[in-house]
Design a protein around this motif. Structure first.
Motif, PDB file in Angstrom:
ATOM      1  N   GLN A  34       0.819  -1.212   0.000  1.00 32.66           N
ATOM      2  CA  GLN A  34       0.000   0.000   0.000  1.00 32.66           C
ATOM      3  C   GLN A  34       0.856   1.266   0.000  1.00 32.66           C
ATOM      4  O   GLN A  34       0.575   2.221  -0.731  1.00 32.66           O
ATOM      5  CB  GLN A  34      -0.929   0.005   1.220  1.00 32.66           C
ATOM      6  CG  GLN A  34      -2.151  -0.864   1.060  1.00 32.66           C
ATOM      7  CD  GLN A  34      -3.255  -0.163   0.296  1.00 32.66           C
ATOM      8  OE1 GLN A  34      -3.989   0.650   0.832  1.00 32.66           O
ATOM      9  NE2 GLN A  34      -3.363  -0.469  -0.994  1.00 32.66           N
ATOM     10  N   ASP A  35       1.915   1.285   0.802  1.00 33.54           N
ATOM     11  CA  ASP A  35       2.805   2.459   0.837  1.00 33.54           C
ATOM     12  C   ASP A  35       3.485   2.664  -0.516  1.00 33.54           C
ATOM     13  O   ASP A  35       3.586   3.805  -1.006  1.00 33.54           O
ATOM     14  CB  ASP A  35       3.865   2.283   1.927  1.00 33.54           C
ATOM     15  CG  ASP A  35       3.298   2.474   3.332  1.00 33.54           C
ATOM     16  OD1 ASP A  35       2.177   3.009   3.452  1.00 33.54           O
ATOM     17  OD2 ASP A  35       3.970   2.068   4.302  1.00 33.54           O
ATOM     18  N   LEU A  38       0.872   3.969  -3.073  1.00 31.58           N
ATOM     19  CA  LEU A  38       0.570   5.394  -2.912  1.00 31.58           C
ATOM     20  C   LEU A  38       1.716   6.244  -3.448  1.00 31.58           C
ATOM     21  O   LEU A  38       1.480   7.263  -4.132  1.00 31.58           O
ATOM     22  CB  LEU A  38       0.321   5.721  -1.443  1.00 31.58           C
ATOM     23  CG  LEU A  38       0.029   7.198  -1.151  1.00 31.58           C
ATOM     24  CD1 LEU A  38      -1.241   7.671  -1.865  1.00 31.58           C
ATOM     25  CD2 LEU A  38      -0.078   7.452   0.346  1.00 31.58           C
ATOM     26  N   LYS A  61       3.884  10.882   1.605  1.00 36.71           N
ATOM     27  CA  LYS A  61       2.655  10.329   2.176  1.00 36.71           C
ATOM     28  C   LYS A  61       2.079  11.217   3.268  1.00 36.71           C
ATOM     29  O   LYS A  61       0.860  11.431   3.335  1.00 36.71           O
ATOM     30  CB  LYS A  61       2.927   8.928   2.739  1.00 36.71           C
ATOM     31  CG  LYS A  61       1.730   8.282   3.426  1.00 36.71           C
ATOM     32  CD  LYS A  61       2.058   6.888   3.943  1.00 36.71           C
ATOM     33  CE  LYS A  61       0.875   6.280   4.682  1.00 36.71           C
ATOM     34  NZ  LYS A  61       1.178   4.898   5.171  1.00 36.71           N
ATOM     35  N   LYS A  65      -1.629  13.060   3.398  1.00 35.45           N
ATOM     36  CA  LYS A  65      -2.646  12.904   4.437  1.00 35.45           C
ATOM     37  C   LYS A  65      -2.991  14.230   5.099  1.00 35.45           C
ATOM     38  O   LYS A  65      -4.139  14.438   5.539  1.00 35.45           O
ATOM     39  CB  LYS A  65      -2.172  11.892   5.483  1.00 35.45           C
ATOM     40  CG  LYS A  65      -2.172  10.450   4.976  1.00 35.45           C
ATOM     41  CD  LYS A  65      -1.770   9.475   6.062  1.00 35.45           C
ATOM     42  CE  LYS A  65      -2.004   8.041   5.627  1.00 35.45           C
ATOM     43  NZ  LYS A  65      -3.424   7.695   5.555  1.00 35.45           N
ATOM     44  N   SER A 334      -5.962  -0.266  -5.345  1.00 31.78           N
ATOM     45  CA  SER A 334      -5.941   1.187  -5.122  1.00 31.78           C
ATOM     46  C   SER A 334      -5.346   1.419  -3.750  1.00 31.78           C
ATOM     47  O   SER A 334      -5.124   0.477  -2.978  1.00 31.78           O
ATOM     48  CB  SER A 334      -7.360   1.784  -5.188  1.00 31.78           C
ATOM     49  OG  SER A 334      -7.875   1.805  -6.492  1.00 31.78           O
ATOM     50  N   TYR A 335      -5.105   2.689  -3.426  1.00 41.52           N
ATOM     51  CA  TYR A 335      -4.701   3.007  -2.052  1.00 41.52           C
ATOM     52  C   TYR A 335      -5.971   3.203  -1.237  1.00 41.52           C
ATOM     53  O   TYR A 335      -6.822   4.034  -1.577  1.00 41.52           O
ATOM     54  CB  TYR A 335      -3.839   4.266  -1.999  1.00 41.52           C
ATOM     55  CG  TYR A 335      -3.353   4.586  -0.612  1.00 41.52           C
ATOM     56  CD1 TYR A 335      -2.409   3.769   0.011  1.00 41.52           C
ATOM     57  CD2 TYR A 335      -3.843   5.674   0.083  1.00 41.52           C
ATOM     58  CE1 TYR A 335      -1.955   4.048   1.288  1.00 41.52           C
ATOM     59  CE2 TYR A 335      -3.398   5.970   1.372  1.00 41.52           C
ATOM     60  CZ  TYR A 335      -2.466   5.147   1.969  1.00 41.52           C
ATOM     61  OH  TYR A 335      -2.032   5.419   3.242  1.00 41.52           O
ATOM     62  N   GLU A 337      -8.002   4.012   2.279  1.00 40.59           N
ATOM     63  CA  GLU A 337      -8.096   4.554   3.632  1.00 40.59           C
ATOM     64  C   GLU A 337      -9.535   4.360   4.107  1.00 40.59           C
ATOM     65  O   GLU A 337     -10.431   4.084   3.301  1.00 40.59           O
ATOM     66  CB  GLU A 337      -7.745   6.038   3.663  1.00 40.59           C
ATOM     67  CG  GLU A 337      -6.321   6.345   3.244  1.00 40.59           C
ATOM     68  CD  GLU A 337      -6.094   7.849   3.159  1.00 40.59           C
ATOM     69  OE1 GLU A 337      -5.578   8.425   4.130  1.00 40.59           O
ATOM     70  OE2 GLU A 337      -6.461   8.436   2.124  1.00 40.59           O
ATOM     71  N   ASP A 351      -5.399   3.679   7.838  1.00 33.97           N
ATOM     72  CA  ASP A 351      -4.950   2.948   6.661  1.00 33.97           C
ATOM     73  C   ASP A 351      -5.573   1.553   6.634  1.00 33.97           C
ATOM     74  O   ASP A 351      -6.155   1.084   7.614  1.00 33.97           O
ATOM     75  CB  ASP A 351      -3.423   2.828   6.656  1.00 33.97           C
ATOM     76  CG  ASP A 351      -2.741   4.160   6.383  1.00 33.97           C
ATOM     77  OD1 ASP A 351      -3.386   5.033   5.783  1.00 33.97           O
ATOM     78  OD2 ASP A 351      -1.567   4.305   6.776  1.00 33.97           O
ATOM     79  N   THR A 366      -8.002   6.170  -3.402  1.00 33.42           N
ATOM     80  CA  THR A 366      -7.036   6.919  -4.200  1.00 33.42           C
ATOM     81  C   THR A 366      -6.563   5.968  -5.298  1.00 33.42           C
ATOM     82  O   THR A 366      -5.974   4.918  -5.009  1.00 33.42           O
ATOM     83  CB  THR A 366      -5.854   7.392  -3.351  1.00 33.42           C
ATOM     84  OG1 THR A 366      -6.317   8.325  -2.361  1.00 33.42           O
ATOM     85  CG2 THR A 366      -4.800   8.067  -4.221  1.00 33.42           C
ATOM     86  N   HIS A 372      -8.731  10.952  -5.563  1.00 35.85           N
ATOM     87  CA  HIS A 372      -7.857  11.021  -4.406  1.00 35.85           C
ATOM     88  C   HIS A 372      -8.687  11.216  -3.154  1.00 35.85           C
ATOM     89  O   HIS A 372      -9.401  12.202  -3.020  1.00 35.85           O
ATOM     90  CB  HIS A 372      -6.840  12.159  -4.555  1.00 35.85           C
ATOM     91  CG  HIS A 372      -6.003  12.060  -5.795  1.00 35.85           C
ATOM     92  ND1 HIS A 372      -4.965  11.163  -5.928  1.00 35.85           N
ATOM     93  CD2 HIS A 372      -6.074  12.719  -6.977  1.00 35.85           C
ATOM     94  CE1 HIS A 372      -4.420  11.292  -7.127  1.00 35.85           C
ATOM     95  NE2 HIS A 372      -5.082  12.225  -7.793  1.00 35.85           N
ATOM     96  N   ARG A 373      -8.601  10.246  -2.247  1.00 34.88           N
ATOM     97  CA  ARG A 373      -9.348  10.271  -0.985  1.00 34.88           C
ATOM     98  C   ARG A 373     -10.845  10.455  -1.267  1.00 34.88           C
ATOM     99  O   ARG A 373     -11.538  11.245  -0.631  1.00 34.88           O
ATOM    100  CB  ARG A 373      -8.822  11.339  -0.050  1.00 34.88           C
ATOM    101  CG  ARG A 373      -7.314  11.337   0.114  1.00 34.88           C
ATOM    102  CD  ARG A 373      -6.848  12.159   1.293  1.00 34.88           C
ATOM    103  NE  ARG A 373      -6.772  11.333   2.512  1.00 34.88           N
ATOM    104  CZ  ARG A 373      -6.444  11.823   3.715  1.00 34.88           C
ATOM    105  NH1 ARG A 373      -6.201  13.115   3.850  1.00 34.88           N
ATOM    106  NH2 ARG A 373      -6.384  11.017   4.751  1.00 34.88           N
TER     107      ARG A 373
END
Length: 562
Positions: A34-35, A38, A61, A65, A334-335, A337, A351, A366, A372-373
């Motif tokens: 995931q990191d 992103l 990152k 956030k 995807s990323y 959250e 996360d 994201t 994004h978000r």
């Protein structure tokens, strides 16, 4: 293809052992993946017009956030429309070229949306579809070489004003449905599964078969397709599959369809069928009883959780009970959250690997295409973990609620109440084929209105409405709602008696036609649990044949939910 080989749907890109390795690797290393993902997305998109406002070219990152806001569709819609309709370059939103747009159905959240996509979306979709098929093959033996009847319908792709293709899944076509089922009957011994994106499509297909099986049997007996099938290429293809007259098969199908009840009709017509693959979570859960009735309780497999925004994950336990379905999130999609959905959460965002067992969350997306978000509007509950990747149960859509005062009745509340009412309804020999509802505040006190389309269990029986049974259904539903509703429903309270309006058979087909006329599609269409459109209410109202009200106030409880 009308009836296709399972392996044609599966995308045999890898052997199962390779998929198993990939899936285990991904779920064991979810945080690092995931990191890294992103970082890659931000590196690609940091200089887009949208993201540059917040990050000024950074791919860090923590800055992401801290500075990138949580958004809804209306926040990003102007950017999407500039690319779709204004012909502006992809880098308004995405560092990767936008190759098309997906059109959502509009039946879950109330309006259609278009979402930008690129090649990464299709790569992820191919992977998810192949992975979920291989998982099914692992749990159900001897189905790889069989055939699946999959209810999908296509029409020419529309384009945006600037020429991009818009893939809204598909439109209803009577001729296609007829030919689809006819070929399925001819090849009945080879069929090992039935599939559709949503359960409502499968129920609609069986209803269609009820209306046309006699004509189909005539086609099989004569070896000729009905003359009203006007598409020449379709006629030619179906004629090849028919392969000439077959009186024996026609008589066998007639014998099954002429029986008093259509209980188990799927396994009677397609005896080698081992499972049904379709979405039966969320609002589609209402179709579980009728599908179990038609299929003799074959396994109902909800294989994956996907959307127009992203692929999420797969059901690694496909033979679980429908009410126990959970999806393991794949961290390469995807990323992810998560916004804590519990009350008093202070907008806490965590996360993927930091969600807590039992808690409720709304996912934020994201992706590579410029979201994004982005708030999904789905509410999920964490049910467990597969290695370090969490598993989620779909609970409801956040925006779909009923309320006439200060009470809040969620989609989950409605489905629970409906299940209780079905137990009462069962004693009268009736099946609930479709429902929707709305909060009627045109008079005081306002009240909940449920539209029900009913059908007799025995195929040739007419629907006989028993006043006591239907009134009891109203009462049982009210007893199922949370204490605040029950308190407000008391004598002279601000919430009136719940009402069930029974509509004529075929009404929910008319409702589907209405939504299709507004741009929805058969494959994506899900009858809305709650109606927000006055035009849709009008479609239902003109078909109301009887009305029933709760005749007593529900019992009070000690716990109130505000």
């Amino acid at each position: 293809m009308i009836v296709v080989h399972i392996d044609q749907i599966v995308f045999h890109v890898y052997e199962f052992s390779h998929f198993l390795y990939i899936n285990n690797h991904q779920t064991l290393n979810a945080k690092q993946i995931q990191d890294d993902l992103l970082k890659e997305i931000l590196t690609l998109n940091a200089n887009t017009e949208y993201l540059y406002r917040f990050l000024h070219g950074s791919s860090d990152k923590e800055l992401f956030k801290k500075h990138v806001p949580v958004v809804s569709y209306d926040d990003v819609k102007p950017y999407i429309e500039r690319i779709a309709n204004g012909g502006e370059p992809s880098d308004v939103l995405s560092g990767k070229p936008i190759t098309g747009f997906l059109l959502s159905s509009g039946t879950s959240g109330g309006k259609q949306k278009i979402f930008p996509i690129n090649n990464k979306f299709f790569e992820d979709m191919t992977f998810i579809f192949a992975l979920r098929s291989q998982i099914i093959f692992r749990h159900i033996k001897d189905v790889q070489e069989g055939k699946a009847i999959t209810f999908l319908f296509v029409k020419p792709q529309p384009t945006t004003l600037s020429g991009f293709p818009v893939s809204n899944a598909l439109t209803k076509n009577k001729q296609a449905m007829y030919c689809h089922l006819l070929c399925g009957l001819v090849q009945r011994d080879e069929v090992v599964s039935l599939a559709a994106a949503f359960a409502s499509s499968l129920v609609g297909a069986i209803t269609f078969l009820e209306n046309y099986w006699k004509e189909m049997c005539s086609n099989i007996r004569s070896g000729h397709v009905s003359e009203w099938i006007s598409d020449l290429s379709c006629r030619d293809s179906v004629s090849i599959i028919l392969g000439g007259p077959n009186s024996e098969l026609a008589e066998l199908i007639e014998k099954e369809c002429n029986k008093k009840s259509w209980k188990g009709i799927i396994t009677r017509l397609w005896p080698s069928t081992k499972f049904i693959q379709t979405t039966v979570t969320g609002q589609s859960a209402q179709y579980i009883p009728i599908l179990e009735f038609y299929s003799n309780k074959l396994p109902l497999i909800s294989p994956s959780y996907v959307s127009s925004e992203t692929m999420f994950g797969v059901n690694v336990n496909p033979l679980c009970k429908p009410e126990d379905v959970s999806y393991t999130f794949i961290p390469t999609m995807s990323y992810f959250e998560f916004l804590l959905a519990d009350e008093g959460n202070n907008d806490e965002i965590v996360d993927l690997v930091n969600v807590k067992l039992g808690s409720y969350y709304e996912p934020l997306i994201t992706n590579y295409s410029g979201l994004h978000r982005y708030r999904m509007g789905d509410i999920l509950q964490v049910t467990g973990f597969h290695n370090s990747a969490p598993q989620f149960r779909f609970v409801r859509r956040k925006s779909v609620v009923l309320s006439v005062n200060v009470e809040i009745t969620t989609e989950e509340d409605i489905l629970k109440a409906l299940n209780h009412a079905k137990l009462v309804l069962k004693s009268s020999g009736l099946i609930l084929m479709g429902f929707t509802c709305y909060a009627d505040i045109s008079t005081y006190p306002g009240h909940y209105v449920f539209y029900w389309e009913l059908k007799a269990t025995n195929i040739n029986d007419t629907v006989q409405l028993d006043n006591k049974v239907l009134v009891d259904c109203c009462c049982v539903m009210e007893e199922s709602f949370y204490p605040l509703y029950r308190a407000l429903r008391g004598k002279n309270g601000p919430v009136g008696a719940l009402e069930i309006r029974v509509v004529a058979q075929g009404t929910f087909d008319s409702l589907m036609e209405f939504f299709i006329s507004q741009g929805a599609s058969v494959s994506q269409y899900k009858p809305p649990i709650c109606i927000n459109s006055s035009e849709a209410v009008a479609v239902l109202e003109k078909n109301v044949i009887a009305r029933f009200f709760s005749d007593k106030s529900p019992l009070l409880g000690s716990e109130l939910r505000y």
